[in-house]
Design an enzyme around this catalytic site. Structure first.
Site, PDB file in Angstrom:
ATOM      1  N   LYS A 127       0.831  -1.205   0.000  1.00 51.56           N
ATOM      2  CA  LYS A 127       0.000   0.000   0.000  1.00 51.56           C
ATOM      3  C   LYS A 127       0.870   1.262   0.000  1.00 51.56           C
ATOM      4  O   LYS A 127       0.717   2.136  -0.839  1.00 51.56           O
ATOM      5  CB  LYS A 127      -0.935   0.017   1.217  1.00 51.56           C
ATOM      6  N   ASP A 145      -6.252   0.698   0.556  1.00 53.06           N
ATOM      7  CA  ASP A 145      -6.330   1.127   1.948  1.00 53.06           C
ATOM      8  C   ASP A 145      -7.679   0.655   2.512  1.00 53.06           C
ATOM      9  O   ASP A 145      -8.375  -0.133   1.866  1.00 53.06           O
ATOM     10  CB  ASP A 145      -6.191   2.663   2.043  1.00 53.06           C
TER      11      ASP A 145
END
Ligand code: SF4
Length: 217
Positions: A127, A145
């Site tokens: 991420k 996310d």
């Protein structure tokens, strides 16, 4: 209700069109940064925190620490104190120090520009790496996310819970010139309409593509 449902997977272009018109301004992360290294550190700090809080902390932090050398050499307890309000500060301080050292020793002080090197750094998962690649290095990246995870599952774009599997599922569905932008729009959508608790399905423009919403509206 069932008859009105159109699967999101086959209608991703329409969904992107709607998100584009609803969130034309959402084209960047809401974290503040001036260079790739600052964005990397801000993204590490943003784990389990909010961008707003991180921006407050980095305003002073980036004045005190000018680059990887300063972070690598600081006393760990001092760094912990400086980032304390973002939460999980012991782990974050450890990661930031180690990551800064790695950048100095393995990458000549520069943030690497590919996912394998980025994820080899302490505290940097896919991420964080994708935030950096998508926002500052101009590469297309799906950023999974908490918003992307929740919304892609609600829309039926994935059935997975593992963020890496979700990322790869979405890479198959979302056109590859839209990955980063789609990620930004989903964050705005998740903050305004498709909230974690009590999503606003009644007024959601994606309702017809969302079985979850139709069953819960
Ligand atoms: Fe989210 Fe509800 Fe919209 Fe589905 S209909 S995307 S659950 S807000």
């Amino acid at each position: 209700m069932e008859k009105k449902y159109k699967p999101a997977v086959g209608n991703i272009e329409k969904i992107i069109e709607i998100l584009d018109s609803e969130y034309p301004e959402s084209t960047d992360t809401t974290l503040n940064y001036k260079n790739p290294f600052q964005l990397l550190i801000a993204t590490i700090l943003a784990a389990q925190s909010t961008d707003k809080l991180v921006n407050k902390v980095t305003e002073d932090l980036f004045k005190k620490y000018k680059g990887p050398k300063d972070f690598a050499n600081v006393d760990i307890e001092e760094l912990q104190e400086d980032i304390k309000s973002t939460g999980f500060y012991r782990n974050k301080a450890k990661s930031i120090k180690k990551c800064s050292r790695d950048i100095l020793e393995k990458f000549e002080g520069k943030v690497p520009q590919n996912i394998d090197d980025l994820t080899s750094l302490a505290g940097v998962g896919r991420k964080t790496a994708n935030v950096v690649l998508g926002n500052i290095f101009g590469k297309q990246a799906i950023i999974v996310d908490t918003h992307m995870k929740r919304i892609s599952r609600r829309l039926g774009l994935t059935t997975n819970s593992n963020p890496t599997k979700i990322e790869f599922d979405l890479m198959e569905i979302v056109p590859d010139d839209k990955w980063t932008d789609f990620s930004h729009k989903i964050v705005s959508f998740g903050r305004t309409i498709c909230l974690g608790r009590n999503p606003k399905c009644q007024i959601c423009k994606l309702l017809k593509y969302c079985k979850f919403g139709q069953e819960n509206a």
